[in-house]
Design a protein around this motif. Sequence first.
Motif, PDB file in Angstrom:
ATOM      1  N   ASP A  93     -39.787  27.128 -24.123  1.00 43.31           N
ATOM      2  CA  ASP A  93     -39.604  27.137 -22.752  1.00 43.31           C
ATOM      3  C   ASP A  93     -39.191  27.982 -22.558  1.00 43.31           C
ATOM      4  OD1 ASP A  93     -39.211  24.187 -22.712  1.00 43.31           O
ATOM      5  OD2 ASP A  93     -36.814  24.169 -22.622  1.00 43.31           O
ATOM      6  N   ARG A  94     -38.285  29.593 -23.422  1.00 42.32           N
ATOM      7  CA  ARG A  94     -38.426  30.439 -22.711  1.00 42.32           C
ATOM      8  C   ARG A  94     -39.918  31.308 -22.638  1.00 42.32           C
ATOM      9  NH1 ARG A  94     -38.747  35.452 -25.209  1.00 42.32           N
ATOM     10  NH2 ARG A  94     -39.427  34.760 -26.569  1.00 42.32           N
ATOM     11  N   ILE A  95     -41.119  31.022 -23.451  1.00 37.36           N
ATOM     12  CA  ILE A  95     -42.453  31.651 -23.390  1.00 37.36           C
ATOM     13  C   ILE A  95     -43.063  31.380 -22.118  1.00 37.36           C
ATOM     14  CG2 ILE A  95     -44.383  31.870 -24.458  1.00 37.36           C
ATOM     15  CD1 ILE A  95     -42.954  32.434 -26.812  1.00 37.36           C
ATOM     16  N   SER A  96     -43.137  29.914 -21.943  1.00 39.11           N
ATOM     17  CA  SER A  96     -43.694  29.598 -20.375  1.00 39.11           C
ATOM     18  C   SER A  96     -43.269  29.466 -19.692  1.00 39.11           C
ATOM     19  CB  SER A  96     -43.528  27.824 -20.801  1.00 39.11           C
ATOM     20  OG  SER A  96     -41.996  27.226 -21.058  1.00 39.11           O
ATOM     21  N   GLN A  97     -41.445  29.864 -19.686  1.00 37.66           N
ATOM     22  CA  GLN A  97     -41.195  30.629 -18.690  1.00 37.66           C
ATOM     23  C   GLN A  97     -41.677  31.663 -18.392  1.00 37.66           C
ATOM     24  OE1 GLN A  97     -39.749  29.094 -15.559  1.00 37.66           O
ATOM     25  NE2 GLN A  97     -39.392  27.125 -16.597  1.00 37.66           N
ATOM     26  N   ALA A  98     -41.431  32.467 -18.496  1.00 35.68           N
ATOM     27  CA  ALA A  98     -42.449  33.821 -19.186  1.00 35.68           C
ATOM     28  C   ALA A  98     -44.053  33.831 -18.037  1.00 35.68           C
ATOM     29  CB  ALA A  98     -42.065  35.005 -19.640  1.00 35.68           C
ATOM     30  N   LEU A  99     -44.563  33.090 -19.033  1.00 34.09           N
ATOM     31  CA  LEU A  99     -45.738  33.392 -18.708  1.00 34.09           C
ATOM     32  C   LEU A  99     -46.200  32.624 -16.959  1.00 34.09           C
ATOM     33  CD1 LEU A  99     -47.774  31.182 -21.897  1.00 34.09           C
ATOM     34  CD2 LEU A  99     -47.585  33.494 -21.173  1.00 34.09           C
ATOM     35  N   VAL A 100     -45.320  31.472 -16.621  1.00 33.76           N
ATOM     36  CA  VAL A 100     -45.284  31.668 -15.644  1.00 33.76           C
ATOM     37  C   VAL A 100     -46.202  32.032 -14.401  1.00 33.76           C
ATOM     38  CG1 VAL A 100     -46.075  29.037 -15.834  1.00 33.76           C
ATOM     39  CG2 VAL A 100     -43.977  29.888 -14.860  1.00 33.76           C
ATOM     40  N   ALA A 101     -44.376  33.465 -14.755  1.00 32.88           N
ATOM     41  CA  ALA A 101     -44.296  34.107 -13.602  1.00 32.88           C
ATOM     42  C   ALA A 101     -45.619  34.874 -13.675  1.00 32.88           C
ATOM     43  CB  ALA A 101     -43.212  35.156 -13.977  1.00 32.88           C
ATOM     44  N   LEU A 102     -46.630  35.366 -14.531  1.00 31.56           N
ATOM     45  CA  LEU A 102     -47.759  36.690 -14.536  1.00 31.56           C
ATOM     46  C   LEU A 102     -48.480  35.837 -13.194  1.00 31.56           C
ATOM     47  CD1 LEU A 102     -48.014  37.029 -18.475  1.00 31.56           C
ATOM     48  CD2 LEU A 102     -47.140  38.090 -17.264  1.00 31.56           C
ATOM     49  N   PRO A 103     -48.965  37.197 -13.053  1.00 29.25           N
ATOM     50  CA  PRO A 103     -50.720  36.951 -11.961  1.00 29.25           C
ATOM     51  C   PRO A 103     -51.629  36.068 -12.104  1.00 29.25           C
ATOM     52  CG  PRO A 103     -51.103  38.832 -11.753  1.00 29.25           C
ATOM     53  CD  PRO A 103     -49.265  38.436 -13.074  1.00 29.25           C
ATOM     54  N   GLU A 104     -51.811  35.914 -13.488  1.00 30.46           N
ATOM     55  CA  GLU A 104     -53.470  36.108 -13.749  1.00 30.46           C
ATOM     56  C   GLU A 104     -53.081  34.211 -14.285  1.00 30.46           C
ATOM     57  OE1 GLU A 104     -53.183  40.142 -15.630  1.00 30.46           O
ATOM     58  OE2 GLU A 104     -52.362  38.181 -15.152  1.00 30.46           O
ATOM     59  N   ILE A 105     -51.549  33.946 -14.784  1.00 33.95           N
ATOM     60  CA  ILE A 105     -51.485  32.115 -15.101  1.00 33.95           C
ATOM     61  C   ILE A 105     -51.994  31.691 -14.065  1.00 33.95           C
ATOM     62  CG2 ILE A 105     -50.272  30.246 -15.945  1.00 33.95           C
ATOM     63  CD1 ILE A 105     -51.084  33.363 -18.243  1.00 33.95           C
ATOM     64  N   ARG A 106     -52.745  30.105 -13.895  1.00 30.08           N
ATOM     65  CA  ARG A 106     -53.064  29.270 -12.594  1.00 30.08           C
ATOM     66  C   ARG A 106     -51.675  28.100 -13.408  1.00 30.08           C
ATOM     67  NH1 ARG A 106     -53.672  28.250  -8.012  1.00 30.08           N
ATOM     68  NH2 ARG A 106     -55.740  26.563  -8.113  1.00 30.08           N
ATOM     69  N   MET A 107     -52.292  27.917 -14.668  1.00 26.62           N
ATOM     70  CA  MET A 107     -51.755  26.193 -15.242  1.00 26.62           C
ATOM     71  C   MET A 107     -51.282  26.399 -16.383  1.00 26.62           C
ATOM     72  SD  MET A 107     -52.014  22.568 -15.313  1.00 26.62           S
ATOM     73  CE  MET A 107     -52.843  22.872 -17.770  1.00 26.62           C
ATOM     74  N   CYS A 108     -49.509  26.667 -17.290  1.00 27.36           N
ATOM     75  CA  CYS A 108     -48.406  26.668 -18.469  1.00 27.36           C
ATOM     76  C   CYS A 108     -48.452  25.133 -18.424  1.00 27.36           C
ATOM     77  CB  CYS A 108     -47.824  28.098 -18.764  1.00 27.36           C
ATOM     78  SG  CYS A 108     -47.081  28.075 -20.109  1.00 27.36           S
ATOM     79  N   ALA A 109     -49.463  24.342 -19.747  1.00 25.90           N
ATOM     80  CA  ALA A 109     -48.636  23.007 -20.309  1.00 25.90           C
ATOM     81  C   ALA A 109     -48.172  23.432 -21.258  1.00 25.90           C
ATOM     82  CB  ALA A 109     -49.350  22.271 -19.552  1.00 25.90           C
ATOM     83  N   ALA A 110     -47.142  22.406 -22.566  1.00 24.62           N
ATOM     84  CA  ALA A 110     -46.535  22.270 -23.254  1.00 24.62           C
ATOM     85  C   ALA A 110     -48.086  21.148 -23.895  1.00 24.62           C
ATOM     86  CB  ALA A 110     -44.681  21.645 -23.388  1.00 24.62           C
ATOM     87  N   ILE A 111     -48.409  20.570 -24.484  1.00 25.70           N
ATOM     88  CA  ILE A 111     -49.100  19.470 -25.312  1.00 25.70           C
ATOM     89  C   ILE A 111     -48.909  19.481 -26.680  1.00 25.70           C
ATOM     90  CG2 ILE A 111     -51.059  20.794 -24.023  1.00 25.70           C
ATOM     91  CD1 ILE A 111     -51.967  22.053 -26.231  1.00 25.70           C
ATOM     92  N   THR A 112     -48.880  18.502 -27.051  1.00 27.73           N
ATOM     93  CA  THR A 112     -49.173  18.027 -28.568  1.00 27.73           C
ATOM     94  C   THR A 112     -50.066  18.323 -29.092  1.00 27.73           C
ATOM     95  OG1 THR A 112     -50.450  15.715 -27.889  1.00 27.73           O
ATOM     96  CG2 THR A 112     -47.830  15.740 -27.431  1.00 27.73           C
ATOM     97  N   GLY A 113     -49.754  18.025 -30.334  1.00 26.93           N
ATOM     98  CA  GLY A 113     -50.802  18.759 -31.400  1.00 26.93           C
ATOM     99  C   GLY A 113     -50.850  20.056 -32.705  1.00 26.93           C
TER     100      GLY A 113
END
Length: 134
Positions: free
Chosen positions: A46-66
């Motif tokens: 959660d912490r890392i994905s929240q920080a990633l979506v604040a970066l201008p290059e990030i279009r989508m960030c999603a938790a996945i299984t596997g």
Amino acid sequence: MSTTRRRLERMIRGGLVSFRCEVSDVISGWPVNAHFWARVPPHELDRISQALVALPEIRMCAAITGTDNLLVIVWLRSLGDSQRLEARLAERFPTLTLTERAIVLRMPKRMGWLLDGHGRSTRPVPVNPWDDLP
């Protein structure tokens, strides 16, 4: 109509509904698309994905299984920006491990629209998830 409006406003306030505007990646100046698959410790996801979506290059960030538990889709200004972004991510998020990368050579369709060579919509392609069912 007022019942619909109230319910929609409640869903928006609650974060259940959001709006998205699709733009041409080519015309916007971000013509390179890339997908990064990554592993993040589950307690930091959660912490890392929240920080990633604040970066201008990030279009989508999603938790996945596997084996990999995070998919990050980015728009870049050049191919070289892929390496620079990877270096920034490694520095900023030492527990994030990029396991796979893919540069998208052509995006013929996005969000139910066929695209021309400049990434502009030409016509809709309706999504029908039941199309293959007998």
